[in-house]
Design a protein around this motif. Structure first.
Motif, short mmCIF file in Angstrom:
data_model
loop_
_atom_site.label_atom_id
_atom_site.label_comp_id
_atom_site.label_asym_id
_atom_site.label_seq_id
_atom_site.Cartn_x
_atom_site.Cartn_y
_atom_site.Cartn_z
N PHE A 104 0.81 -1.21 0.00
CA PHE A 104 0.00 0.00 0.00
C PHE A 104 0.85 1.27 0.00
O PHE A 104 0.31 2.38 0.02
N LEU A 105 2.18 1.12 -0.03
CA LEU A 105 3.09 2.27 -0.08
C LEU A 105 3.91 2.23 -1.36
O LEU A 105 4.14 1.15 -1.93
N ALA A 155 0.28 5.30 5.39
CA ALA A 155 0.11 5.90 4.06
C ALA A 155 0.01 7.42 4.16
O ALA A 155 0.58 8.15 3.33
N ASN A 156 -0.70 7.90 5.16
CA ASN A 156 -0.84 9.34 5.35
C ASN A 156 0.52 9.98 5.61
O ASN A 156 0.89 10.98 4.98
N ASP A 196 6.83 12.53 1.56
CA ASP A 196 7.13 12.85 0.16
C ASP A 196 7.06 14.35 -0.07
O ASP A 196 7.94 14.94 -0.71
N LEU A 197 6.04 14.99 0.47
CA LEU A 197 5.90 16.45 0.33
C LEU A 197 6.98 17.18 1.12
O LEU A 197 7.50 18.22 0.68
N ALA A 198 7.35 16.65 2.28
CA ALA A 198 8.40 17.26 3.08
C ALA A 198 9.74 17.22 2.36
O ALA A 198 10.51 18.19 2.36
N LEU A 199 10.02 16.08 1.74
CA LEU A 199 11.29 15.98 1.00
C LEU A 199 11.29 16.92 -0.19
O LEU A 199 12.32 17.55 -0.49
N ASP A 200 10.17 17.05 -0.86
CA ASP A 200 10.08 17.99 -1.97
C ASP A 200 10.36 19.41 -1.48
O ASP A 200 11.09 20.18 -2.12
N ALA A 201 9.81 19.77 -0.33
CA ALA A 201 10.05 21.10 0.23
C ALA A 201 11.51 21.28 0.62
O ALA A 201 12.10 22.35 0.43
N ALA A 202 12.13 20.23 1.15
CA ALA A 202 13.53 20.32 1.55
C ALA A 202 14.45 20.46 0.35
O ALA A 202 15.48 21.15 0.42
N PRO A 234 -0.89 14.45 9.58
CA PRO A 234 -2.05 14.21 10.43
C PRO A 234 -2.01 14.93 11.77
O PRO A 234 -3.05 15.05 12.43
N LEU A 235 -0.85 15.42 12.19
CA LEU A 235 -0.78 16.20 13.43
C LEU A 235 -1.06 17.68 13.21
O LEU A 235 -1.04 18.47 14.16
N VAL A 236 -1.31 18.07 11.96
CA VAL A 236 -1.67 19.46 11.63
C VAL A 236 -3.04 19.44 10.95
O VAL A 236 -4.06 19.66 11.58
N GLY A 237 -3.06 19.20 9.64
CA GLY A 237 -4.28 18.84 8.93
C GLY A 237 -5.32 19.91 8.67
O GLY A 237 -6.22 19.69 7.87
N GLN A 238 -5.28 21.07 9.32
CA GLN A 238 -6.24 22.13 9.08
C GLN A 238 -5.54 23.30 8.39
O GLN A 238 -4.44 23.67 8.79
N TYR A 239 -6.21 23.88 7.41
CA TYR A 239 -5.52 24.88 6.59
C TYR A 239 -5.13 26.10 7.40
O TYR A 239 -4.07 26.71 7.15
#
Length: 421
Positions: free
Chosen positions: A331-332, A366-367, A373-379, A395-400
Protein backbone atom coordinates in the motif's frame (compact mmCIF):
# COMPACT_ATOMS: atom_id res chain seq x y z
CA UNK A 1 38.87 -0.41 8.74
CA UNK A 2 38.31 3.32 8.95
CA UNK A 3 35.06 4.77 10.30
CA UNK A 4 34.08 8.42 10.37
CA UNK A 5 31.48 9.98 12.65
CA UNK A 6 30.03 13.24 11.34
CA UNK A 7 28.83 15.14 14.37
CA UNK A 8 31.58 13.58 16.44
CA UNK A 9 31.44 16.45 18.94
CA UNK A 10 27.98 15.35 20.07
CA UNK A 11 27.53 14.41 23.71
CA UNK A 12 26.10 11.13 22.32
CA UNK A 13 29.50 10.14 20.98
CA UNK A 14 30.95 8.49 24.13
CA UNK A 15 28.04 6.01 23.97
CA UNK A 16 29.17 5.12 20.47
CA UNK A 17 32.82 4.97 21.52
CA UNK A 18 31.98 2.63 24.37
CA UNK A 19 30.29 0.29 21.90
CA UNK A 20 33.23 0.35 19.51
CA UNK A 21 35.56 -0.49 22.40
CA UNK A 22 33.45 -3.30 23.88
CA UNK A 23 32.46 -4.85 20.56
CA UNK A 24 35.80 -4.65 18.79
CA UNK A 25 35.66 -8.32 17.81
CA UNK A 26 32.41 -7.63 15.92
CA UNK A 27 33.70 -4.43 14.31
CA UNK A 28 37.52 -4.15 14.27
CA UNK A 29 38.00 -0.40 13.87
CA UNK A 30 41.60 0.58 13.22
CA UNK A 31 40.98 4.30 12.69
CA UNK A 32 38.02 6.27 14.02
CA UNK A 33 37.65 9.87 12.91
CA UNK A 34 35.40 12.29 14.77
CA UNK A 35 34.58 15.35 12.68
CA UNK A 36 32.71 18.40 13.93
CA UNK A 37 32.89 22.16 13.32
CA UNK A 38 32.66 22.83 17.09
CA UNK A 39 36.34 22.53 18.00
CA UNK A 40 35.84 23.06 21.74
CA UNK A 41 33.30 20.26 22.06
CA UNK A 42 35.33 18.03 19.77
CA UNK A 43 38.43 18.38 21.97
CA UNK A 44 36.48 17.34 25.07
CA UNK A 45 34.71 14.41 23.39
CA UNK A 46 37.87 13.28 21.59
CA UNK A 47 39.88 13.26 24.80
CA UNK A 48 37.31 11.12 26.58
CA UNK A 49 37.05 8.82 23.54
CA UNK A 50 40.78 8.12 23.65
CA UNK A 51 40.62 7.42 27.38
CA UNK A 52 37.71 5.00 26.90
CA UNK A 53 39.67 3.12 24.22
CA UNK A 54 42.73 2.99 26.47
CA UNK A 55 40.76 1.78 29.50
CA UNK A 56 39.21 -1.05 27.49
CA UNK A 57 42.45 -2.02 25.76
CA UNK A 58 41.44 -0.97 22.25
CA UNK A 59 44.51 -0.09 20.19
CA UNK A 60 42.62 1.73 17.44
CA UNK A 61 43.56 5.29 16.53
CA UNK A 62 41.12 8.13 17.24
CA UNK A 63 41.47 11.30 15.17
CA UNK A 64 39.56 14.55 15.65
CA UNK A 65 39.21 17.16 12.92
CA UNK A 66 36.98 19.89 11.54
CA UNK A 67 38.04 19.02 7.97
CA UNK A 68 35.17 16.95 6.54
CA UNK A 69 36.93 16.01 3.31
CA UNK A 70 39.98 14.71 5.18
CA UNK A 71 37.73 12.89 7.64
CA UNK A 72 35.82 10.92 5.00
CA UNK A 73 38.83 10.24 2.76
CA UNK A 74 39.23 6.47 2.61
CA UNK A 75 36.45 5.80 5.12
CA UNK A 76 34.72 2.44 4.83
CA UNK A 77 31.62 3.74 6.58
CA UNK A 78 30.40 7.17 7.65
CA UNK A 79 27.95 7.60 10.50
CA UNK A 80 25.79 10.72 10.45
CA UNK A 81 24.59 12.08 13.79
CA UNK A 82 24.45 15.82 13.17
CA UNK A 83 22.00 18.45 14.38
CA UNK A 84 21.81 21.51 12.12
CA UNK A 85 21.16 24.54 14.31
CA UNK A 86 22.05 22.69 17.52
CA UNK A 87 19.89 22.59 20.63
CA UNK A 88 18.77 26.19 20.02
CA UNK A 89 16.96 25.08 16.86
CA UNK A 90 15.51 22.11 18.71
CA UNK A 91 14.17 24.43 21.38
CA UNK A 92 12.33 26.36 18.68
CA UNK A 93 11.00 23.19 17.03
CA UNK A 94 9.49 22.13 20.35
CA UNK A 95 7.85 25.45 21.22
CA UNK A 96 6.42 27.44 18.30
CA UNK A 97 4.04 24.66 17.10
CA UNK A 98 2.34 24.87 20.50
CA UNK A 99 1.13 28.35 19.55
CA UNK A 100 -1.30 26.61 17.18
CA UNK A 101 -2.25 23.86 19.59
CA UNK A 102 -0.08 21.35 17.71
CA UNK A 103 2.55 19.02 19.16
CA UNK A 104 5.99 20.58 19.44
CA UNK A 105 8.49 17.79 18.81
CA UNK A 106 11.82 17.67 17.01
CA UNK A 107 11.16 14.71 14.69
CA UNK A 108 7.46 14.77 13.85
CA UNK A 109 4.77 17.32 13.13
CA UNK A 110 5.73 20.89 12.29
CA UNK A 111 8.95 20.77 14.31
CA UNK A 112 10.02 17.62 12.50
CA UNK A 113 9.40 19.31 9.17
CA UNK A 114 11.57 22.26 10.22
CA UNK A 115 14.35 19.86 11.14
CA UNK A 116 14.05 18.09 7.80
CA UNK A 117 14.25 21.37 5.87
CA UNK A 118 17.42 22.35 7.73
CA UNK A 119 19.00 18.93 7.54
CA UNK A 120 18.41 17.37 4.12
CA UNK A 121 20.52 19.83 2.07
CA UNK A 122 23.42 19.56 4.53
CA UNK A 123 23.31 15.75 4.58
CA UNK A 124 23.18 15.52 0.79
CA UNK A 125 26.25 17.76 0.51
CA UNK A 126 28.11 15.54 2.99
CA UNK A 127 27.03 12.42 1.09
CA UNK A 128 28.35 13.78 -2.21
CA UNK A 129 31.72 14.42 -0.58
CA UNK A 130 31.71 10.88 0.83
CA UNK A 131 30.95 9.51 -2.63
CA UNK A 132 33.80 11.48 -4.18
CA UNK A 133 36.20 10.25 -1.49
CA UNK A 134 35.14 6.60 -1.66
CA UNK A 135 32.16 5.54 -3.81
CA UNK A 136 32.04 2.18 -2.01
CA UNK A 137 31.63 3.71 1.46
CA UNK A 138 28.42 3.05 3.39
CA UNK A 139 26.51 5.89 4.99
CA UNK A 140 24.66 5.01 8.20
CA UNK A 141 22.14 7.71 9.04
CA UNK A 142 21.14 8.27 12.66
CA UNK A 143 20.23 11.90 11.95
CA UNK A 144 16.55 12.73 12.46
CA UNK A 145 14.08 12.70 10.90
CA UNK A 146 15.67 9.41 9.84
CA UNK A 147 12.96 8.37 7.38
CA UNK A 148 13.05 11.59 5.36
CA UNK A 149 16.85 11.93 5.50
CA UNK A 150 17.39 8.31 4.45
CA UNK A 151 14.89 8.70 1.62
CA UNK A 152 16.81 11.74 0.38
CA UNK A 153 20.07 9.77 0.47
CA UNK A 154 18.67 6.70 -1.30
CA UNK A 155 16.86 8.69 -3.98
CA UNK A 156 20.17 10.45 -4.72
CA UNK A 157 21.80 7.04 -5.26
CA UNK A 158 23.92 6.90 -2.12
CA UNK A 159 24.85 3.65 -0.36
CA UNK A 160 22.84 4.44 2.75
CA UNK A 161 20.87 2.73 5.49
CA UNK A 162 18.86 4.50 8.17
CA UNK A 163 19.12 3.50 11.82
CA UNK A 164 16.93 4.16 14.86
CA UNK A 165 17.19 2.86 18.42
CA UNK A 166 13.45 2.30 19.03
CA UNK A 167 13.46 -1.34 17.94
CA UNK A 168 16.60 -2.33 19.83
CA UNK A 169 15.30 -0.56 22.93
CA UNK A 170 12.04 -2.53 22.82
CA UNK A 171 13.92 -5.74 22.10
CA UNK A 172 16.02 -5.22 25.24
CA UNK A 173 12.96 -4.29 27.27
CA UNK A 174 10.99 -7.34 26.17
CA UNK A 175 13.95 -9.66 26.70
CA UNK A 176 14.25 -8.45 30.28
CA UNK A 177 10.55 -8.95 30.95
CA UNK A 178 10.62 -12.44 29.41
CA UNK A 179 13.87 -13.45 31.10
CA UNK A 180 15.68 -14.34 27.87
CA UNK A 181 18.76 -13.08 26.03
CA UNK A 182 18.13 -10.10 23.69
CA UNK A 183 19.51 -12.09 20.75
CA UNK A 184 16.65 -14.57 21.24
CA UNK A 185 14.00 -11.89 20.70
CA UNK A 186 12.93 -11.09 17.14
CA UNK A 187 10.37 -8.34 16.58
CA UNK A 188 7.76 -8.13 13.86
CA UNK A 189 8.45 -4.41 13.74
CA UNK A 190 6.56 -2.56 11.02
CA UNK A 191 6.00 1.03 10.00
CA UNK A 192 7.92 4.19 9.24
CA UNK A 193 10.63 5.78 11.36
CA UNK A 194 9.02 7.00 14.59
CA UNK A 195 5.71 5.49 13.46
CA UNK A 196 6.03 1.77 14.22
CA UNK A 197 4.22 -1.10 15.87
CA UNK A 198 5.42 -4.43 17.27
CA UNK A 199 2.83 -6.86 15.91
CA UNK A 200 4.60 -9.99 17.13
CA UNK A 201 7.44 -10.86 19.50
CA UNK A 202 9.12 -14.08 18.41
CA UNK A 203 11.57 -16.22 20.33
CA UNK A 204 14.47 -17.84 18.50
CA UNK A 205 14.31 -16.04 15.15
CA UNK A 206 12.02 -14.61 12.47
CA UNK A 207 9.99 -17.83 12.34
CA UNK A 208 9.84 -18.38 16.10
CA UNK A 209 6.74 -18.66 18.25
CA UNK A 210 4.89 -15.38 18.88
CA UNK A 211 4.85 -14.61 22.60
CA UNK A 212 3.34 -11.13 22.34
CA UNK A 213 -0.04 -12.24 23.79
CA UNK A 214 1.77 -13.67 26.81
CA UNK A 215 3.95 -10.58 27.11
CA UNK A 216 0.90 -8.30 27.20
CA UNK A 217 -1.02 -10.59 29.57
CA UNK A 218 1.83 -10.84 32.07
CA UNK A 219 3.61 -7.50 31.64
CA UNK A 220 1.14 -5.20 29.91
CA UNK A 221 1.06 -2.72 32.79
CA UNK A 222 4.84 -2.27 32.68
CA UNK A 223 4.88 -1.87 28.89
CA UNK A 224 1.99 0.61 28.98
CA UNK A 225 3.69 2.65 31.71
CA UNK A 226 6.87 2.93 29.63
CA UNK A 227 4.86 4.14 26.63
CA UNK A 228 2.65 6.40 28.78
CA UNK A 229 -0.38 4.90 27.10
CA UNK A 230 -3.31 3.16 28.82
CA UNK A 231 -3.08 -0.57 29.26
CA UNK A 232 -6.57 -1.17 27.75
CA UNK A 233 -5.41 0.46 24.51
CA UNK A 234 -2.58 -2.06 24.16
CA UNK A 235 -5.01 -4.89 24.85
CA UNK A 236 -7.39 -3.62 22.17
CA UNK A 237 -4.58 -3.15 19.66
CA UNK A 238 -2.98 -6.49 20.42
CA UNK A 239 0.26 -4.77 19.49
CA UNK A 240 2.86 -2.48 21.04
CA UNK A 241 3.15 0.94 19.39
CA UNK A 242 6.36 2.91 19.71
CA UNK A 243 6.28 5.72 22.24
CA UNK A 244 6.13 8.20 19.34
CA UNK A 245 2.58 7.02 18.64
CA UNK A 246 1.52 8.85 21.79
CA UNK A 247 1.78 12.07 19.78
CA UNK A 248 -1.00 10.68 17.56
CA UNK A 249 -3.07 8.61 19.98
CA UNK A 250 -3.07 11.23 22.77
CA UNK A 251 -2.33 14.43 20.83
CA UNK A 252 -4.35 16.92 22.87
CA UNK A 253 -3.20 15.41 26.16
CA UNK A 254 0.44 15.71 25.06
CA UNK A 255 -0.03 19.32 23.93
CA UNK A 256 -1.45 20.17 27.35
CA UNK A 257 1.55 18.60 29.04
CA UNK A 258 4.07 20.33 26.79
CA UNK A 259 2.53 23.72 27.52
CA UNK A 260 3.05 23.34 31.27
CA UNK A 261 6.57 22.02 31.62
CA UNK A 262 10.08 22.83 30.37
CA UNK A 263 10.85 21.57 26.89
CA UNK A 264 12.87 18.43 26.36
CA UNK A 265 15.36 20.64 24.50
CA UNK A 266 15.92 22.71 27.65
CA UNK A 267 16.43 19.54 29.70
CA UNK A 268 18.89 18.15 27.17
CA UNK A 269 20.78 21.45 26.93
CA UNK A 270 21.35 21.39 30.70
CA UNK A 271 22.43 17.74 30.55
CA UNK A 272 24.86 18.60 27.77
CA UNK A 273 26.44 21.34 29.87
CA UNK A 274 26.94 18.88 32.70
CA UNK A 275 28.23 16.16 30.39
CA UNK A 276 30.75 18.43 28.72
CA UNK A 277 32.10 19.45 32.13
CA UNK A 278 32.48 15.76 32.98
CA UNK A 279 34.15 15.02 29.65
CA UNK A 280 36.78 17.62 30.46
CA UNK A 281 37.88 15.68 33.56
CA UNK A 282 41.13 13.91 32.60
CA UNK A 283 40.38 11.18 35.16
CA UNK A 284 37.12 10.18 33.46
CA UNK A 285 37.70 7.14 31.25
CA UNK A 286 34.20 5.65 30.86
CA UNK A 287 30.84 6.97 29.77
CA UNK A 288 29.13 8.66 32.75
CA UNK A 289 25.79 7.41 34.10
CA UNK A 290 24.18 10.74 33.19
CA UNK A 291 24.59 9.90 29.51
CA UNK A 292 21.84 7.28 29.82
CA UNK A 293 19.35 10.12 30.43
CA UNK A 294 20.52 11.96 27.30
CA UNK A 295 18.71 9.51 24.99
CA UNK A 296 19.89 7.17 22.27
CA UNK A 297 19.95 4.04 24.44
CA UNK A 298 21.64 1.07 22.74
CA UNK A 299 22.64 3.26 19.81
CA UNK A 300 26.18 1.91 19.99
CA UNK A 301 25.12 -1.75 19.80
CA UNK A 302 22.81 -1.04 16.87
CA UNK A 303 25.43 0.99 15.02
CA UNK A 304 28.18 -1.57 15.52
CA UNK A 305 25.90 -4.42 14.41
CA UNK A 306 24.79 -2.58 11.28
CA UNK A 307 28.26 -1.39 10.27
CA UNK A 308 29.72 -4.87 10.80
CA UNK A 309 27.06 -6.51 8.64
CA UNK A 310 27.44 -3.95 5.84
CA UNK A 311 31.22 -4.29 5.87
CA UNK A 312 31.28 -8.08 5.81
CA UNK A 313 32.02 -8.60 9.49
CA UNK A 314 30.27 -10.43 12.28
CA UNK A 315 27.11 -8.34 12.43
CA UNK A 316 23.69 -9.95 12.80
CA UNK A 317 22.18 -11.01 9.45
CA UNK A 318 18.72 -9.68 10.44
CA UNK A 319 18.32 -6.13 11.75
CA UNK A 320 15.61 -3.47 11.94
CA UNK A 321 16.64 -0.66 9.60
CA UNK A 322 15.25 2.09 7.40
CA UNK A 323 15.41 1.36 3.69
CA UNK A 324 13.38 1.46 0.46
CA UNK A 325 10.03 -0.32 0.59
CA UNK A 326 10.47 -2.12 -2.76
CA UNK A 327 7.02 -3.71 -2.59
CA UNK A 328 7.33 -4.94 1.01
CA UNK A 329 4.26 -2.95 2.04
CA UNK A 330 2.05 -3.01 -1.08
CA UNK A 331 0.00 0.00 0.00
CA UNK A 332 3.09 2.27 -0.08
CA UNK A 333 5.24 3.42 -3.04
CA UNK A 334 8.36 1.37 -3.77
CA UNK A 335 10.57 4.36 -2.95
CA UNK A 336 8.98 5.01 0.43
CA UNK A 337 11.42 4.41 3.26
CA UNK A 338 10.07 1.94 5.78
CA UNK A 339 11.39 0.65 9.10
CA UNK A 340 11.22 -3.15 9.20
CA UNK A 341 13.44 -6.17 9.83
CA UNK A 342 15.81 -6.71 6.92
CA UNK A 343 18.54 -9.05 5.79
CA UNK A 344 21.71 -6.98 5.97
CA UNK A 345 24.97 -7.73 4.19
CA UNK A 346 27.60 -6.33 1.90
CA UNK A 347 24.99 -5.38 -0.72
CA UNK A 348 22.84 -3.45 1.73
CA UNK A 349 19.51 -4.10 3.42
CA UNK A 350 16.70 -6.18 1.89
CA UNK A 351 13.40 -6.04 3.81
CA UNK A 352 12.05 -9.36 5.01
CA UNK A 353 8.46 -10.30 4.11
CA UNK A 354 5.85 -8.61 6.27
CA UNK A 355 2.47 -10.07 7.23
CA UNK A 356 -0.67 -8.23 6.15
CA UNK A 357 -0.85 -4.93 8.01
CA UNK A 358 -3.98 -3.96 9.92
CA UNK A 359 -5.75 -1.05 8.15
CA UNK A 360 -5.60 0.83 11.46
CA UNK A 361 -1.83 1.06 11.01
CA UNK A 362 -1.65 1.00 7.21
CA UNK A 363 -3.85 4.08 6.88
CA UNK A 364 -1.67 6.17 9.17
CA UNK A 365 1.49 4.89 7.47
CA UNK A 366 0.11 5.90 4.06
CA UNK A 367 -0.84 9.34 5.35
CA UNK A 368 2.58 10.00 6.90
CA UNK A 369 4.35 8.61 3.82
CA UNK A 370 2.50 11.17 1.69
CA UNK A 371 3.59 13.88 4.13
CA UNK A 372 7.21 12.68 3.96
CA UNK A 373 7.13 12.85 0.16
CA UNK A 374 5.90 16.45 0.33
CA UNK A 375 8.40 17.26 3.08
CA UNK A 376 11.29 15.98 1.00
CA UNK A 377 10.08 17.99 -1.97
CA UNK A 378 10.05 21.10 0.23
CA UNK A 379 13.53 20.32 1.55
CA UNK A 380 14.96 19.84 -1.94
CA UNK A 381 13.20 22.66 -3.80
CA UNK A 382 12.11 25.08 -1.10
CA UNK A 383 9.23 27.48 -1.24
CA UNK A 384 6.49 28.53 1.12
CA UNK A 385 3.77 26.71 -0.82
CA UNK A 386 5.64 23.39 -0.57
CA UNK A 387 6.03 23.87 3.18
CA UNK A 388 2.31 24.60 3.47
CA UNK A 389 1.39 21.48 1.48
CA UNK A 390 3.56 19.28 3.68
CA UNK A 391 2.03 20.71 6.86
CA UNK A 392 -1.51 20.39 5.54
CA UNK A 393 -0.82 16.72 4.74
CA UNK A 394 0.55 15.90 8.20
CA UNK A 395 -2.05 14.21 10.43
CA UNK A 396 -0.78 16.20 13.43
CA UNK A 397 -1.67 19.46 11.63
CA UNK A 398 -4.28 18.84 8.93
CA UNK A 399 -6.24 22.13 9.08
CA UNK A 400 -5.52 24.88 6.59
CA UNK A 401 -5.58 27.65 9.20
CA UNK A 402 -2.99 25.85 11.31
CA UNK A 403 -0.94 25.03 8.23
CA UNK A 404 -0.86 28.71 7.19
CA UNK A 405 0.17 29.91 10.64
CA UNK A 406 2.72 27.15 11.12
CA UNK A 407 4.26 27.89 7.72
CA UNK A 408 4.82 31.49 8.75
CA UNK A 409 6.31 30.45 12.09
CA UNK A 410 8.54 27.78 10.55
CA UNK A 411 10.01 30.18 7.99
CA UNK A 412 10.46 32.96 10.55
CA UNK A 413 12.33 30.69 12.98
CA UNK A 414 14.49 28.99 10.34
CA UNK A 415 15.27 31.73 7.85
CA UNK A 416 19.04 31.53 8.44
CA UNK A 417 18.99 27.83 7.46
CA UNK A 418 16.74 28.10 4.38
CA UNK A 419 18.51 29.30 1.26
CA UNK A 420 15.21 30.20 -0.43
CA UNK A 421 13.64 32.12 2.48
Amino acid sequence: MKLTVVGGGSTYTPELIDGFARLRDTLPVRELVLVDPAADRLDLVGGLARRIFARQGHDGRIVTTSDLDAAVDGADAVLLQLRVGGQAARQQDETWPLECGCVGQETTGAGGLAKALRTVPVVLDIAERVRRANPDAWIIDFTNPVGIVTRALLRAGHRAVGLCNVAIGLQRKFAGLLGVAPADVHLDHVGLNHLTWETAVRLGGPEGADVLPRLLAEHGDAVAADLRLPRPLLDRLGAVPSYYLRYYYAHDEVVGELRTKPSRAAEVAEMERQLLRMYGDPALDEKPALLARRGGAYYSEAAVDLAAALLGGAGSPYQVVNTFNRGTLPFLPDDAVIEVPAAVGGKGAAPLPVADVDPLYAGLMANVTAYEDLALDAALRGGRDRVFRALLAHPLVGQYGYAEQLTDLLVAHNREHLAWA
